[in-house]
Design a protein around this motif. Structure first.
Motif, PDB file in Angstrom:
ATOM      1  N   GLU A   1     -49.528 -50.817 -36.052  1.00  0.00           N
ATOM      2  CA  GLU A   1     -48.945 -49.264 -35.822  1.00  0.00           C
ATOM      3  C   GLU A   1     -47.666 -48.877 -36.267  1.00  0.00           C
ATOM      4  O   GLU A   1     -47.237 -50.073 -35.775  1.00  0.00           O
ATOM      5  CB  GLU A   1     -49.746 -49.058 -34.199  1.00  0.00           C
ATOM      6  CG  GLU A   1     -48.682 -47.477 -33.922  1.00  0.00           C
ATOM      7  CD  GLU A   1     -49.392 -46.051 -34.051  1.00  0.00           C
ATOM      8  OE1 GLU A   1     -49.472 -45.515 -35.489  1.00  0.00           O
ATOM      9  OE2 GLU A   1     -50.474 -46.257 -33.765  1.00  0.00           O
TER      10      GLU A   1
ATOM     11  N   ALA B   1     -45.709 -43.830 -34.331  1.00  0.00           N
ATOM     12  CA  ALA B   1     -45.817 -43.821 -32.938  1.00  0.00           C
ATOM     13  C   ALA B   1     -44.507 -43.792 -32.315  1.00  0.00           C
ATOM     14  O   ALA B   1     -44.013 -44.412 -32.065  1.00  0.00           O
ATOM     15  CB  ALA B   1     -46.107 -45.118 -32.021  1.00  0.00           C
TER      16      ALA B   1
ATOM     17  N   SER C   1     -46.791 -40.369 -26.625  1.00  0.00           N
ATOM     18  CA  SER C   1     -47.305 -42.388 -25.982  1.00  0.00           C
ATOM     19  C   SER C   1     -48.095 -42.583 -24.515  1.00  0.00           C
ATOM     20  O   SER C   1     -48.497 -43.349 -24.559  1.00  0.00           O
ATOM     21  CB  SER C   1     -46.913 -43.439 -27.440  1.00  0.00           C
ATOM     22  OG  SER C   1     -46.699 -42.689 -28.053  1.00  0.00           O
TER      23      SER C   1
ATOM     24  N   VAL D   1     -46.196 -48.226 -23.088  1.00  0.00           N
ATOM     25  CA  VAL D   1     -46.630 -47.993 -24.345  1.00  0.00           C
ATOM     26  C   VAL D   1     -46.800 -49.337 -24.699  1.00  0.00           C
ATOM     27  O   VAL D   1     -47.699 -49.290 -25.440  1.00  0.00           O
ATOM     28  CB  VAL D   1     -45.363 -46.631 -24.878  1.00  0.00           C
ATOM     29  CG1 VAL D   1     -45.589 -46.600 -25.917  1.00  0.00           C
ATOM     30  CG2 VAL D   1     -45.424 -45.260 -24.086  1.00  0.00           C
TER      31      VAL D   1
ATOM     32  N   PHE E   1     -50.639 -50.495 -26.307  1.00  0.00           N
ATOM     33  CA  PHE E   1     -50.250 -50.946 -27.891  1.00  0.00           C
ATOM     34  C   PHE E   1     -51.431 -52.030 -27.549  1.00  0.00           C
ATOM     35  O   PHE E   1     -51.949 -52.491 -28.799  1.00  0.00           O
ATOM     36  CB  PHE E   1     -50.123 -50.695 -28.505  1.00  0.00           C
ATOM     37  CG  PHE E   1     -49.547 -49.123 -28.820  1.00  0.00           C
ATOM     38  CD1 PHE E   1     -50.649 -48.609 -29.853  1.00  0.00           C
ATOM     39  CD2 PHE E   1     -48.836 -48.230 -28.525  1.00  0.00           C
ATOM     40  CE1 PHE E   1     -50.999 -47.215 -30.233  1.00  0.00           C
ATOM     41  CE2 PHE E   1     -48.440 -47.234 -29.079  1.00  0.00           C
ATOM     42  CZ  PHE E   1     -48.896 -46.329 -29.285  1.00  0.00           C
TER      43      PHE E   1
ATOM     44  N   LEU F   1     -42.623 -48.504 -32.600  1.00  0.00           N
ATOM     45  CA  LEU F   1     -42.377 -47.097 -32.138  1.00  0.00           C
ATOM     46  C   LEU F   1     -40.600 -46.995 -32.024  1.00  0.00           C
ATOM     47  O   LEU F   1     -39.749 -47.149 -32.736  1.00  0.00           O
ATOM     48  CB  LEU F   1     -41.453 -48.200 -31.010  1.00  0.00           C
ATOM     49  CG  LEU F   1     -42.059 -47.319 -29.362  1.00  0.00           C
ATOM     50  CD1 LEU F   1     -43.385 -46.175 -29.042  1.00  0.00           C
ATOM     51  CD2 LEU F   1     -42.062 -47.961 -28.457  1.00  0.00           C
TER      52      LEU F   1
ATOM     53  N   CYS G   1     -52.458 -39.950 -40.068  1.00  0.00           N
ATOM     54  CA  CYS G   1     -52.583 -39.504 -38.724  1.00  0.00           C
ATOM     55  C   CYS G   1     -53.212 -38.450 -38.483  1.00  0.00           C
ATOM     56  O   CYS G   1     -52.927 -37.151 -38.754  1.00  0.00           O
ATOM     57  CB  CYS G   1     -51.169 -39.335 -37.449  1.00  0.00           C
ATOM     58  SG  CYS G   1     -49.989 -39.898 -37.862  1.00  0.00           S
TER      59      CYS G   1
ATOM     60  N   THR H   1     -51.545 -43.804 -35.153  1.00  0.00           N
ATOM     61  CA  THR H   1     -51.018 -42.518 -34.069  1.00  0.00           C
ATOM     62  C   THR H   1     -50.563 -40.714 -33.627  1.00  0.00           C
ATOM     63  O   THR H   1     -51.517 -40.354 -33.310  1.00  0.00           O
ATOM     64  CB  THR H   1     -52.151 -43.021 -32.819  1.00  0.00           C
ATOM     65  OG1 THR H   1     -50.543 -43.699 -32.027  1.00  0.00           O
ATOM     66  CG2 THR H   1     -52.380 -43.825 -32.269  1.00  0.00           C
TER      67      THR H   1
ATOM     68  N   ASP I   1     -48.861 -39.330 -32.051  1.00  0.00           N
ATOM     69  CA  ASP I   1     -48.962 -38.801 -30.583  1.00  0.00           C
ATOM     70  C   ASP I   1     -49.958 -39.308 -29.627  1.00  0.00           C
ATOM     71  O   ASP I   1     -50.628 -38.663 -29.323  1.00  0.00           O
ATOM     72  CB  ASP I   1     -48.205 -37.904 -30.773  1.00  0.00           C
ATOM     73  CG  ASP I   1     -46.628 -37.349 -30.912  1.00  0.00           C
ATOM     74  OD1 ASP I   1     -46.047 -37.760 -30.998  1.00  0.00           O
ATOM     75  OD2 ASP I   1     -46.926 -36.616 -31.658  1.00  0.00           O
ATOM     76  N   ALA I   2     -50.232 -40.630 -29.269  1.00  0.00           N
ATOM     77  CA  ALA I   2     -51.369 -41.132 -29.137  1.00  0.00           C
ATOM     78  C   ALA I   2     -51.479 -40.360 -26.596  1.00  0.00           C
ATOM     79  O   ALA I   2     -52.755 -39.846 -26.245  1.00  0.00           O
ATOM     80  CB  ALA I   2     -51.365 -42.526 -28.427  1.00  0.00           C
ATOM     81  N   GLY I   3     -50.385 -39.997 -26.643  1.00  0.00           N
ATOM     82  CA  GLY I   3     -50.683 -39.441 -25.227  1.00  0.00           C
ATOM     83  C   GLY I   3     -50.434 -38.207 -25.368  1.00  0.00           C
ATOM     84  O   GLY I   3     -52.167 -37.371 -24.924  1.00  0.00           O
TER      85      GLY I   3
ATOM     86  N   SER J   1     -55.842 -42.914 -29.196  1.00  0.00           N
ATOM     87  CA  SER J   1     -55.305 -44.342 -29.642  1.00  0.00           C
ATOM     88  C   SER J   1     -55.278 -45.018 -30.921  1.00  0.00           C
ATOM     89  O   SER J   1     -56.538 -44.634 -31.972  1.00  0.00           O
ATOM     90  CB  SER J   1     -56.512 -44.775 -28.483  1.00  0.00           C
ATOM     91  OG  SER J   1     -57.932 -45.515 -29.137  1.00  0.00           O
TER      92      SER J   1
END
Ligand code: 6MZ
Length: 360
Positions: free
Chosen positions: A11, A14, A19, A81, A85, A95, A267, A299, A301-303, A308
């Protein structure tokens, strides 16, 4: 999907505050709601809303920052976070986060980053390697191999990128670069330029980005989230080590990108959710992939986008017809574009080679 979770992945794009687990954000919002600092039901509505335009996303980040920006919380979200991952078999994570200053709570950009590093140290659910001086890298490779077969604790390499927010001044951006230089021993490897693409001008950030590169830091730029062709051209001329998104490129810019061979962080969910690209059918992933341009699925911004890295691989598989072998190769080639040193690259290469032999 299960298979996408099972393969080792890399990754490279991110954002820390993008995230965060929904459950953590809601818990933090409730806490601030009780103190009267935010209205927690409003926060809940905003957090759970899934279709946001690009400009709405930046409003959401302002809200998230109110909720998360104290040292203790920054440490907590960093730990979570990284663990999230690693638990989906991300074996190398870069990150990125924007060092923040908040005088009212005695936070400086440096103390913010120290809280991030504290979060890396606090990781406990998985094994983490985040400094350039880790001595047990060989053990790491072997244990990651075991991880792929579910026989041992998950392991993850983490490196940090410091983001310059497009709202910042030249001086503030240079301060971030200096901080990155000072923090190399804590796993900081580079600089990212991000933030609302309709804010700020390239010329403001250029001195800091040039300085970063002269000092041997890697540089990645958010490029072409909006069709600002003058800026896209300037970014391509700058020849950064990687580009994020690269969505709204004109024909000539696409040609320049392909000739430059600059790796692109793709992304998919983020681009669709923010309506930067209207549909996956016309996403530039397909064209770049066919042209064998260096690409890495990420990703963003996975959150915020409820995704994911495994989901992103799954989406690429169904949208572009990639089979297991192609997905695995996509994950494996990402190792070539990481900003960590040669020994980490070597370890990851060996680990992917060994995992490749066991593919079904
Ligand atoms: C541009 C983005 C972004 O740094 O506080 N960020 N910048 N485009 C995007 N695409 C949707 N997603 C996130 O993480 C949140 C910050 O990352 C940048 C924004 O500056 C956002 O405030 P940190 O950890």
């Amino acid at each position: 999907m299960e298979w996408c979770v099972s393969i080792p992945k890399v990754e490279l794009h991110a954002h820390l505050n993008g995230s965060i687990r929904d459950s953590t954000l809601l818990e933090l919002a409730r806490g601030l709601g009780e103190k009267g600092i935010v209205v927690s039901s409003d926060v809940q509505d905003v957090i759970m809303k899934n279709d946001r335009s690009l400009s709405e996303v930046f409003k959401l980040f302002d809200l998230i920052h109110v909720i998360t920006t104290d040292h203790q919380t920054v440490t907590r979200i960093t730990k979570e976070v990284v663990e999230d991952f690693a638990l989906e078999n991300v074996v190398y994570l870069e990150l990125r986060t924007t060092p923040k200053r908040n005088d009212s709570i005695g936070m400086t950009k440096r103390s913010y980053m120290e809280a991030v590093v504290e979060g890396l140290r606090a990781v406990s659910a998985v094994d983490i390697h985040f400094t350039p001086h880790d001595l047990d890298a060989r053990t790491y490779v072997n244990s990651v191999n075991d991880t792929f077969h579910g026989t041992s604790r998950k392991k993850i390499y983490v490196r940090l990128l410091l983001s310059i927010d497009r709202r910042e001044t030249t001086e503030s951006a240079i301060e971030t670069v200096k901080l990155a230089m000072d923090m190399r021993d804590f796993g900081v490897v580079g600089i990212d330029l991000s933030g609302n693409p309709i804010v700020g001008e390239w010329i403001t950030f250029l001195p800091a980005l040039k300085f970063a590169r002269e000092q041997g830091l890697y540089v990645t730029l958010h490029c072409g989230e909006v069709p600002n062709h003058e800026e896209i051209q300037a970014m391509l001329d700058f020849l950064p080590h990687r580009l994020g998104h690269a969505c709204c490129l004109g024909e000539k810019e696409q040609w320049m990108l392909k000739s430059s061979k600059i790796p692109v962080e793709i992304c998919l969910t983020s681009n669709i959710r923010t309506n930067t690209i209207s549909s996956l059918d016309i996403h530039h992933f397909a064209d770049l992939y066919m042209a064998k341009h260096p690409l890495v699925l990420c990703t963003d911004d996975a959150g915020v986008f409820s995704t994911s890295l495994s989901k992103e691989y799954n989406i690429a598989s169904s949208a572009f017809g990639l089979g297991k072998r192609e997905l695995f190769e996509l994950a494996r080639t990402a190792v070539d574009f990481i900003f960590a040193d040669a020994s980490v690259k070597q370890d990851l290469t060996e680990m992917f080679n060994s995992a490749a032999k066991k593919l079904d």
